[in-house]
Design a protein around this motif. Structure first.
Motif, PDB file in Angstrom:
ATOM      1  N   LEU A 177       0.824  -0.995  -0.250  1.00  0.00           N
ATOM      2  CA  LEU A 177      -0.066  -0.057  -0.520  1.00  0.00           C
ATOM      3  C   LEU A 177       0.581   1.237  -0.179  1.00  0.00           C
ATOM      4  CD1 LEU A 177      -3.136  -1.027   2.405  1.00  0.00           C
ATOM      5  CD2 LEU A 177      -2.690  -1.294  -0.291  1.00  0.00           C
ATOM      6  N   GLY A 179      -0.228   3.761  -4.767  1.00  0.00           N
ATOM      7  CA  GLY A 179      -0.813   2.505  -3.617  1.00  0.00           C
ATOM      8  C   GLY A 179      -1.354   3.699  -2.418  1.00  0.00           C
ATOM      9  N   THR A 228      -5.413   0.884  -4.269  1.00  0.00           N
ATOM     10  CA  THR A 228      -4.392   1.192  -5.371  1.00  0.00           C
ATOM     11  C   THR A 228      -5.146   2.653  -6.001  1.00  0.00           C
ATOM     12  OG1 THR A 228      -3.185  -0.505  -5.909  1.00  0.00           O
ATOM     13  CG2 THR A 228      -3.197   1.345  -7.500  1.00  0.00           C
TER      14      THR A 228
END
Length: 296
Positions: free
Chosen positions: A54, A67, A161
């Motif tokens: 992430l 991310g 995302t």
């Protein structure tokens, strides 16, 4: 309140599937305020800080894959050329400490109309990739906001995302606040010129129940620029066009009166920001050989 701490993305999805009411926490810059003031007391907190996936970004040929937990500071420092509007918006987020922690995924998850990233994401035409144990899907940014602090996520889904097209023209962002830092927007406006498609997109924050685009203003401006041959000639946009664009942008608002500002002021300020940001982006477009590469 139970604290869930998955070590991988797969574990996070499994935890969210098992506990759909779990509230994700990464930067924590929104949820911790609500918890500290006892405005919210979730049964579970889902800590995503151990998930490296992430915090990664990738610049492709056409798009940036961002991310959900990439901090605003990283956007400012590393993606200014590719995502200029979002980088400008990131500059206005709270304090350096919060910019080091907070990310776009948190703004999207909270879905507050005052979130600083929303106008830039709307103007850029982003897509939000979400995932659950059932699979993944892409949600266009225009369909993501469904109500006041509500979004299109299913209970078992997490934001993975944000996919944003690399800027092919100038972008700008403007925000009105009651002071210069550590402030929630009274209203905000984002604009992006897309010379490749000869279109302009906008985004408005904190002036409606959800972040919105000024679609009527966009349609008017797109037609005026095309009919007047502005994209080819790069000539100065006439005051009458800029005035009409600003009035239509103001008309896209549906604000409220609150402690930060009145509805009347918000409409007025959005119109002013629309006119100014249009002027700034168009001057940049005219002054760089009408290509983004010319600005580098």
């Amino acid at each position: 309140m139970d604290f869930l701490r998955p070590a991988s993305w797969e574990e996070a999805l499994a935890a969210k599937a098992e506990h759909p009411t779990a509230v994700p926490i990464a930067g924590g810059t929104d949820i911790m305020v609500e918890i500290n003031f006892d405005h919210r007391r979730p049964e579970y907190l889902l800590d995503l800080n151990r998930i490296e996936l992430l915090r990664e970004w990738e610049v492709g040929e056409e798009n940036v894959r961002l991310g959900a937990s990439v901090p605003y500071t990283q956007i400012m420092e590393n993606l200014r050329a590719e995502l200029p509007g979002l980088a400008l918006a990131s500059h206005t987020v709270a304090s350096p400490q919060i910019r080091n922690r907070g990310g776009v995924g948190g703004n999207l998850g909270t879905a507050s109309p005052a979130g600083d990233a929303h106008p830039a994401l709307l103007a850029a035409g982003a897509e939000v990739e979400v995932e659950s144990v059932r699979g993944s899907r892409f949600i266009p940014i225009d369909e993501f906001y469904t109500g006041v602090k509500r979004n299109a996520l299913e209970p078992d889904e997490l934001i993975k995302t944000v996919h944003i097209k690399k800027a092919d023209g100038p972008q700008q962002y403007s925000k009105v606040g009651t002071r210069n830092a550590m402030v929630i927007a009274v209203c905000a406006f984002g604009i992006a010129l897309h010379p490749e498609t000869r279109t302009v997109r906008t985004g408005i924050g904190s002036a409606a129940p959800t972040p919105v685009r000024a679609t009527a203003a966009e349609e008017f401006l797109n037609a005026a620029l095309e009919e007047g041959g502005f994209w080819e000639s790069g000539k100065i946009i006439t005051p009458s066009i800029a005035k009409q664009f600003a009035e239509l942008a103001s008309g896209a608002c549906n604000p409220i009166d609150d402690v930060r500002g009145t509805a009347k002021y918000r409409r007025h300020a959005v119109g002013i920001m629309a006119r100014r940001t249009l002027g700034w982006t168009w001057e940049q477009y005219r002054g760089t050989g009408r290509t983004l590469e010319g600005a580098a």
